[in-house]
Design an enzyme around this catalytic site. Structure first.
Site, PDB file in Angstrom:
ATOM      1  N   ASN A   7      20.371 -29.451 -62.342  1.00  0.00           N
ATOM      2  CA  ASN A   7      21.461 -28.528 -62.015  1.00  0.00           C
ATOM      3  C   ASN A   7      22.670 -28.877 -62.885  1.00  0.00           C
ATOM      4  O   ASN A   7      23.277 -29.928 -62.700  1.00  0.00           O
ATOM      5  CB  ASN A   7      21.804 -28.680 -60.520  1.00  0.00           C
ATOM      6  CG  ASN A   7      23.063 -27.938 -60.134  1.00  0.00           C
ATOM      7  OD1 ASN A   7      23.507 -27.027 -60.828  1.00  0.00           O
ATOM      8  ND2 ASN A   7      23.661 -28.332 -59.008  1.00  0.00           N
ATOM      9  N   LYS A   9      25.513 -27.425 -62.932  1.00  0.00           N
ATOM     10  CA  LYS A   9      26.784 -27.059 -62.298  1.00  0.00           C
ATOM     11  C   LYS A   9      27.634 -26.240 -63.294  1.00  0.00           C
ATOM     12  O   LYS A   9      27.068 -25.487 -64.074  1.00  0.00           O
ATOM     13  CB  LYS A   9      27.529 -28.304 -61.822  1.00  0.00           C
ATOM     14  CG  LYS A   9      26.609 -29.260 -61.050  1.00  0.00           C
ATOM     15  CD  LYS A   9      27.359 -30.357 -60.375  1.00  0.00           C
ATOM     16  CE  LYS A   9      26.388 -31.396 -59.857  1.00  0.00           C
ATOM     17  NZ  LYS A   9      26.819 -32.010 -58.640  1.00  0.00           N
ATOM     18  N   HIS A  92      23.569 -25.118 -52.110  1.00  0.00           N
ATOM     19  CA  HIS A  92      23.977 -26.403 -52.690  1.00  0.00           C
ATOM     20  C   HIS A  92      25.224 -26.896 -51.948  1.00  0.00           C
ATOM     21  O   HIS A  92      26.069 -26.092 -51.539  1.00  0.00           O
ATOM     22  CB  HIS A  92      24.259 -26.236 -54.183  1.00  0.00           C
ATOM     23  CG  HIS A  92      24.500 -27.556 -54.858  1.00  0.00           C
ATOM     24  ND1 HIS A  92      25.724 -28.178 -54.828  1.00  0.00           N
ATOM     25  CD2 HIS A  92      23.667 -28.383 -55.527  1.00  0.00           C
ATOM     26  CE1 HIS A  92      25.631 -29.339 -55.471  1.00  0.00           C
ATOM     27  NE2 HIS A  92      24.390 -29.483 -55.901  1.00  0.00           N
ATOM     28  N   GLU A  94      27.936 -28.085 -52.861  1.00  0.00           N
ATOM     29  CA  GLU A  94      29.231 -27.611 -53.393  1.00  0.00           C
ATOM     30  C   GLU A  94      29.511 -26.181 -52.952  1.00  0.00           C
ATOM     31  O   GLU A  94      30.662 -25.794 -52.750  1.00  0.00           O
ATOM     32  CB  GLU A  94      29.247 -27.772 -54.926  1.00  0.00           C
ATOM     33  CG  GLU A  94      29.400 -29.245 -55.303  1.00  0.00           C
ATOM     34  CD  GLU A  94      28.679 -29.679 -56.557  1.00  0.00           C
ATOM     35  OE1 GLU A  94      28.388 -28.842 -57.417  1.00  0.00           O
ATOM     36  OE2 GLU A  94      28.394 -30.894 -56.668  1.00  0.00           O
ATOM     37  N   GLU A 160      19.615 -33.285 -50.144  1.00  0.00           N
ATOM     38  CA  GLU A 160      20.668 -33.889 -50.957  1.00  0.00           C
ATOM     39  C   GLU A 160      21.813 -34.372 -50.057  1.00  0.00           C
ATOM     40  O   GLU A 160      22.689 -33.577 -49.697  1.00  0.00           O
ATOM     41  CB  GLU A 160      21.233 -32.869 -51.945  1.00  0.00           C
ATOM     42  CG  GLU A 160      20.207 -32.277 -52.890  1.00  0.00           C
ATOM     43  CD  GLU A 160      20.885 -31.709 -54.132  1.00  0.00           C
ATOM     44  OE1 GLU A 160      20.695 -32.291 -55.192  1.00  0.00           O
ATOM     45  OE2 GLU A 160      21.623 -30.735 -54.016  1.00  0.00           O
ATOM     46  N   GLY A 166      26.912 -37.044 -56.973  1.00  0.00           N
ATOM     47  CA  GLY A 166      27.965 -37.357 -57.946  1.00  0.00           C
ATOM     48  C   GLY A 166      28.717 -38.648 -57.667  1.00  0.00           C
ATOM     49  O   GLY A 166      29.772 -38.878 -58.259  1.00  0.00           O
ATOM     50  N   SER A 198      22.700 -38.462 -57.166  1.00  0.00           N
ATOM     51  CA  SER A 198      22.829 -39.610 -58.077  1.00  0.00           C
ATOM     52  C   SER A 198      21.495 -40.132 -58.615  1.00  0.00           C
ATOM     53  O   SER A 198      21.326 -41.339 -58.790  1.00  0.00           O
ATOM     54  CB  SER A 198      23.618 -40.739 -57.395  1.00  0.00           C
ATOM     55  OG  SER A 198      24.946 -40.322 -57.163  1.00  0.00           O
TER      56      SER A 198
HETATM   57  C1  PEP Z   1      23.326 -31.965 -57.595  1.00  0.00           C
HETATM   58  O1  PEP Z   1      24.234 -31.377 -58.144  1.00  0.00           O
HETATM   59  O2  PEP Z   1      22.452 -31.311 -56.985  1.00  0.00           O
HETATM   60  C2  PEP Z   1      23.272 -33.424 -57.669  1.00  0.00           C
HETATM   61  C3  PEP Z   1      22.330 -34.043 -57.015  1.00  0.00           C
HETATM   62  O3  PEP Z   1      24.230 -34.065 -58.431  1.00  0.00           O
HETATM   63  P1  PEP Z   1      24.199 -35.585 -58.975  1.00  0.00           P
HETATM   64  O4  PEP Z   1      22.790 -35.859 -59.476  1.00  0.00           O
HETATM   65  O5  PEP Z   1      25.205 -35.622 -60.056  1.00  0.00           O
HETATM   66  O6  PEP Z   1      24.517 -36.482 -57.825  1.00  0.00           O
END
Ligand code: PEP
Length: 239
Positions: A7, A9, A92, A94, A160, A166, A198
């Site tokens: 992803n 973003k 997601h 966010e 997640e 992040g 992460s």
């Molecule tokens: C994501 O945006 O779905 C995500 C898991 O981000 P990150 O890997 O940067 O933690």
């Protein structure tokens, strides 16, 4: 089959996408991993050309649930269909936390994606406060209650934890396994469940060894093509 999804973003121009796809195709040739990238809307048109005839799949990071109308700034399933996307990400963290998308809205989005035959990657996960309060299972149940009957073959769920996205912090491998088992128990259909939060080149092999994990949704680390290739290989080897 396992899944390594990236992803991007709000990152990545069309020029970046072209260079990235060319490089990734040079670096990996996975035997047992489905790889998909989720670039911004503005790169979807180009992406569909760049990946044509390759193993790479791609999708959108979000969409509206109406086909058209007075929704300034939104993108509809009909528009995504024009690019022949393989997936759309729904829910997601966010979108849930920054753009305040709620469970009812997300259910409507899943229904809309299905109406247009777009497979969904449906994201769930608890906040740090919820985990500390010991209500992770309740939160995952609440996030899935409206969609657990309608998510079906072809769809994917991504677990997640918000506090892992992040931040560079991940749950233990045991915690990842437990939460993913719970998500699988809640779903009516037998769907792949990915871990996200992460994931990077240093922890991918450990995560790939967690038997409940069907793959990963990678954010930040998916923007670095060499690192993303290492993550793909970790999952291709640990089958
Ligand atoms: C994501 O945006 O779905 C995500 C898991 O981000 P990150 O890997 O940067 O933690």
């Amino acid at each position: 089959m396992r899944y390594v999804f990236g992803n991007w973003k709000m990152n990545g121009t069309l020029a970046f996408a072209k260079e990235y796809v060319d490089k990734l195709l040079e670096l990996v040739r996975p035997a047992s991993v489905q790889v998909a990238l989720f670039p911004p809307f503005t790169a979807l048109g180009g992406f569909s050309d760049f990946v044509k005839g390759t193993f790479l799949k791609f999708g959108a990071q979000n969409m509206h649930y109406e086909d058209s109308g007075a929704f300034t700034g939104e993108i509809s399933p009909v528009m995504l269909k024009e690019f022949d996307v393989d997936y759309v990400l729904i829910g997601h963290s966010e979108r849930r936390h920054i753009f305040l998308e709620n469970d009812e809205m997300l259910m409507k989005k899943v229904e809309a994606a299905h109406r247009h035959d777009i497979p969904v990657v449906f994201c769930v996960g608890e906040t740090l406060e919820e985990r500390r309060s010991g209500i992770t299972r309740d939160i995952l149940k609440r996030q899935l209650i409206l969609v657990q009957d309608i998510l079906s073959t072809g769809d994917i769920v991504a677990y997640e934890p918000v506090w892992a996205i992040g931040t560079g912090v991940t749950p233990t491998m045991e915690e990842i396994g437990e939460s993913i088992s719970w998500v699988k128990e809640l779903l009516k259909a037998e769907l792949p469940v990915l871990y996200g939060g992460s994931v990077n080149k240093g922890n991918a092999a450990d995560i790939a060894r967690v038997s409940e994990v069907d793959g990963v949704l990678v954010g930040g680390a998916s923007l670095k093509v060499e690192e993303f290739a290492i993550i793909i290989e970790a999952f291709d080897q640990n089958i």
